[in-house]
Design an enzyme around this catalytic site. Structure first.
Site, PDB file in Angstrom:
ATOM      1  N   HIS A  46       6.393  -5.314  11.784  1.00 41.74           N
ATOM      2  CA  HIS A  46       5.750  -4.051  11.791  1.00 41.74           C
ATOM      3  C   HIS A  46       5.255  -3.557  13.099  1.00 41.74           C
ATOM      4  O   HIS A  46       4.088  -3.372  13.413  1.00 41.74           O
ATOM      5  CB  HIS A  46       4.525  -4.037  10.806  1.00 41.74           C
ATOM      6  CG  HIS A  46       4.121  -2.623  10.466  1.00 41.74           C
ATOM      7  ND1 HIS A  46       3.333  -2.139  11.150  1.00 41.74           N
ATOM      8  CD2 HIS A  46       4.287  -1.997   9.301  1.00 41.74           C
ATOM      9  CE1 HIS A  46       2.859  -0.744  10.467  1.00 41.74           C
ATOM     10  NE2 HIS A  46       3.634  -0.862   9.143  1.00 41.74           N
ATOM     11  N   HIS A  96       0.864  -1.104   0.080  1.00 36.34           N
ATOM     12  CA  HIS A  96      -0.020   0.081  -0.050  1.00 36.34           C
ATOM     13  C   HIS A  96       0.828   1.302   0.072  1.00 36.34           C
ATOM     14  O   HIS A  96       2.126   1.215   0.110  1.00 36.34           O
ATOM     15  CB  HIS A  96      -1.114  -0.058   1.091  1.00 36.34           C
ATOM     16  CG  HIS A  96      -0.389   0.018   2.685  1.00 36.34           C
ATOM     17  ND1 HIS A  96       0.682  -0.929   3.137  1.00 36.34           N
ATOM     18  CD2 HIS A  96      -0.464   1.299   3.437  1.00 36.34           C
ATOM     19  CE1 HIS A  96       0.946  -0.471   4.203  1.00 36.34           C
ATOM     20  NE2 HIS A  96       0.358   0.360   4.586  1.00 36.34           N
ATOM     21  N   ASP A  98       5.983   4.371   5.108  1.00 36.35           N
ATOM     22  CA  ASP A  98       6.872   3.509   5.484  1.00 36.35           C
ATOM     23  C   ASP A  98       6.807   2.157   4.718  1.00 36.35           C
ATOM     24  O   ASP A  98       7.819   1.229   4.861  1.00 36.35           O
ATOM     25  CB  ASP A  98       6.604   2.826   6.937  1.00 36.35           C
ATOM     26  CG  ASP A  98       5.128   2.673   7.057  1.00 36.35           C
ATOM     27  OD1 ASP A  98       4.218   3.030   6.570  1.00 36.35           O
ATOM     28  OD2 ASP A  98       4.860   1.660   8.070  1.00 36.35           O
TER      29      ASP A  98
HETATM   30 ZN   LIG Z   1       3.002   0.481   7.710  1.00 38.88          ZN
HETATM   31 ZN   LIG Z   2      -0.036   1.505   6.636  1.00 40.20          ZN
END
Ligand SMILES: [Zn+2]
Ligand SMILES: [Zn+2]
Length: 297
Positions: free
Chosen positions: A252, A41, A45
């Site tokens: 993450h 996406h 980051d």
């Molecule tokens: Zn992320």
């Molecule tokens: Zn995200």
């Protein structure tokens, strides 16, 4: 995250946050071997390292081209970055939008050995999971048996390995079937980030040998996870358990769980392990051999 495909000397990259190319330089991986890049996406980051990485691959030379898979805005982001910085790549890049394949459950890419699919996730902006399946492989070739029978090495071995029938110069006829073990099922991995718990993640992860899933928050922060479109340890472990994957790797993490804080990385790991025991925490330069059922011991 990088997937190394040794049999074809290729690297496939999943997301490209800031600093990815510097980490590459510190590893034993070669930028020039990157052939496919998958973007989940458009949050920074996951993409801010991409324009720089593409430019560096160009400077390193010897790329024959790269396929980029991701959400629709990826193309304008890359073309805009390259144009605004007067950068021109010395190799072709091809964009593949993934929205339609994800919605219609179509295969994104397929060749003799591998197949790629994607699925929609639930995040603050459109986000996608990717699954790589290796097709079933022929059984292991019994080279000792071939040598004992004085079958000359070389192309005949590769024909036998494919299960073909061969006739030698001395008139002897052999069938490859007699030299190969049982077919070996292909390996599979799923990359799933960023997302809150979704059935779609279970569906695409079903039976995978390895699932890499985000786990931004600890279990007690599940309210915040829903609000921000992220997963907790518990959500990720439930996906792994319900999909019957072989191994789960969590990634993450929110910086609030850095070592020394009230909740530590080890606490996150234990929360997930309570639901799905074969779980690991991802860290920089962690290497995992994907194995059948992927039992890490
Ligand atoms: Zn992320
Ligand atoms: Zn995200």
């Amino acid at each position: 995250m990088t997937l190394k495909i040794p049999q074809r000397s290729e690297l496939w990259l999943f997301d490209c946050g800031e600093g990815t190319q510097h980490q590459f330089l510190r590893s034993n991986l070669k930028l020039s071997q990157i052939k496919k890049i998958f973007i989940s996406h458009m949050h920074g980051d996951h993409i801010y390292g991409l324009p720089g990485l593409l430019a560096s691959i160009g400077l390193a030379g010897c790329s024959s081209g790269i396929d980029l898979y991701g959400p629709e805005p990826l193309q304008s982001f890359i073309n805009g970055s390259l144009y605004s910085s007067s950068s021109r790549l010395s190799y072709p890049i091809k964009f593949h939008k993934v929205e339609k394949s994800a919605a219609q459950k179509e295969i994104l890419f397929e060749d003799d050995e591998l197949q790629i699919k994607c699925a929609p996730l639930i995040h603050r902006i459109p986000s996608f999971a990717y699954r790589i399946d290796q097709k079933d492989r022929t059984g292991r070739f019994n080279i000792d048996k071939a040598r004992e029978l004085n079958i000359p090495a070389g192309p005949i071995y590769s024909s036998l390995q494919k299960g073909e029938k061969v006739t030698l110069e001395d008139g002897r006829v052999f069938s490859g079937k007699d030299f190969c073990g049982p077919p070996r099922p292909g390996l599979s991995m799923v990359y799933c980030t960023d997302t809150v718990f979704t059935e779609s993640a279970i569906e695409i992860s079903r039976g995978a040998d390895l699932l890499i899933h985000e786990s931004t928050f600890a279990h007690k922060e599940s309210q915040m996870a829903y609000e921000k479109g992220h997963s907790t340890t518990t959500m990720a472990a439930q996906i792994a358990a319900e999909a019957c994957v072989g191994q789960l790797v969590l990634t993450h993490f929110s910086p609030r769980y850095a070592p020394g804080n009230e909740t530590s990385p080890n606490d996150l790991l234990n929360e997930a392990k309570a639901i799905f025991p074969n779980t690991l925490l991802a860290k920089d330069f962690l290497q995992i051999d994907i194995k059948q059922g992927c039992n890490s011991s």
